[in-house]
Design a protein around this motif. Structure first.
Motif, short mmCIF file in Angstrom:
data_model
loop_
_atom_site.label_atom_id
_atom_site.label_comp_id
_atom_site.label_asym_id
_atom_site.label_seq_id
_atom_site.Cartn_x
_atom_site.Cartn_y
_atom_site.Cartn_z
N ARG A 98 0.82 -1.21 0.00
CA ARG A 98 0.00 0.00 0.00
C ARG A 98 0.86 1.27 0.00
O ARG A 98 0.57 2.22 -0.72
CB ARG A 98 -0.91 -0.01 1.24
N PRO A 154 -8.90 -1.94 6.83
CA PRO A 154 -9.46 -0.60 6.96
C PRO A 154 -8.55 0.46 6.31
O PRO A 154 -7.35 0.49 6.54
CB PRO A 154 -9.54 -0.38 8.48
N GLY A 155 -9.16 1.27 5.46
CA GLY A 155 -8.44 2.38 4.83
C GLY A 155 -7.69 2.04 3.56
O GLY A 155 -7.26 2.94 2.84
N GLU A 158 -9.65 3.17 0.23
CA GLU A 158 -9.69 4.63 0.12
C GLU A 158 -8.34 5.19 -0.32
O GLU A 158 -8.27 6.07 -1.19
CB GLU A 158 -10.11 5.26 1.46
N GLN A 159 -7.26 4.68 0.28
CA GLN A 159 -5.93 5.18 -0.07
C GLN A 159 -5.57 4.83 -1.52
O GLN A 159 -5.03 5.65 -2.24
CB GLN A 159 -4.86 4.63 0.87
N LYS A 162 -7.46 7.12 -3.81
CA LYS A 162 -6.91 8.47 -3.73
C LYS A 162 -5.63 8.60 -4.56
O LYS A 162 -5.39 9.63 -5.19
CB LYS A 162 -6.64 8.83 -2.26
#
Length: 193
Positions: A98, A154-155, A158-159, A162
């Motif tokens: 990530r 989690p997250g 979204e990352q 983005k």
């Protein structure tokens, strides 16, 4: 040691909004005695919710959950097959994948792919038998199935969105060759059985 969690084909992925509409506003609690004819429905809905949670795993502790999918090569429709809960090593690999947008991200992703392929293909027959019970429509193509996975933390989604890396969140197709190490794949002296 990771374990697979299975659920019936009636359990489909759903977000909180969908889950509320499926389960409705029926609740049992102190002072709320539902009509006797509704009690069976409440139990059935609670069981379905519990199976859905088992199928797609709980990532609230920050440890990745890998949802495994299966499809026939002809049909090309992905069916959820279960989930594997990651460990600290997989958590580190997902975080490294990530957080690296350059060269090393492919190495981290390949390590994740190899680990997932090993988990699936090491006991493929047992897994396929369970999947065919869950999805009888796959019985005719049980010898010609493809497997894939998605990771959930989690997250993460979204990352990736983005950063314009949304394509990396699609289902990753797994191949049996992914179970080999890089050295094994590149070794010119290794005999191919």
């Amino acid at each position: 040691a990771a374990s697979l969690a299975f659920a019936p084909s009636s359990v489909l992925p759903s977000g909180p909004a969908v889950r509320r509409s499926v389960c409705g506003d029926l609740q049992m609690g102190k002072g709320k005695n539902p009509n006797i004819s509704m009690r069976g429905e409440l139990k059935k809905r609670a069981d379905m919710e519990r199976m859905r949670d088992q199928m797609f795993g709980d990532d609230s502790d920050g440890v990745p959950v890998f949802t495994v999918y299966v499809r026939s090569k002809k049909g090309q429709v992905w069916y959820p097959g279960g989930s594997l809960k990651g460990d600290d090593r997989s958590k580190s690999l997902v975080e490294s994948w990530r957080d690296n947008t350059f060269m090393l991200k492919e190495q981290y992703k390949n390590s994740l792919d190899g680990g997932m392929a090993q988990s699936i293909f090491s006991d493929k027959q047992k897994f396929v038998t369970s999947l065919v019970k869950m999805y009888p429509q796959l019985k005719k193509s049980k010898d010609d199935l493809e497997f894939g996975y998605q990771v959930k933390v989690p997250g993460l989604q979204e990352q990736m969105e983005k950063e314009g890396r949304k394509d990396e969140m699609k289902i990753t197709l797994l191949e049996e060759s992914m179970t080999q190490s890089l050295f094994d794949r590149l070794n010119p002296f290794k005999s191919s059985d």
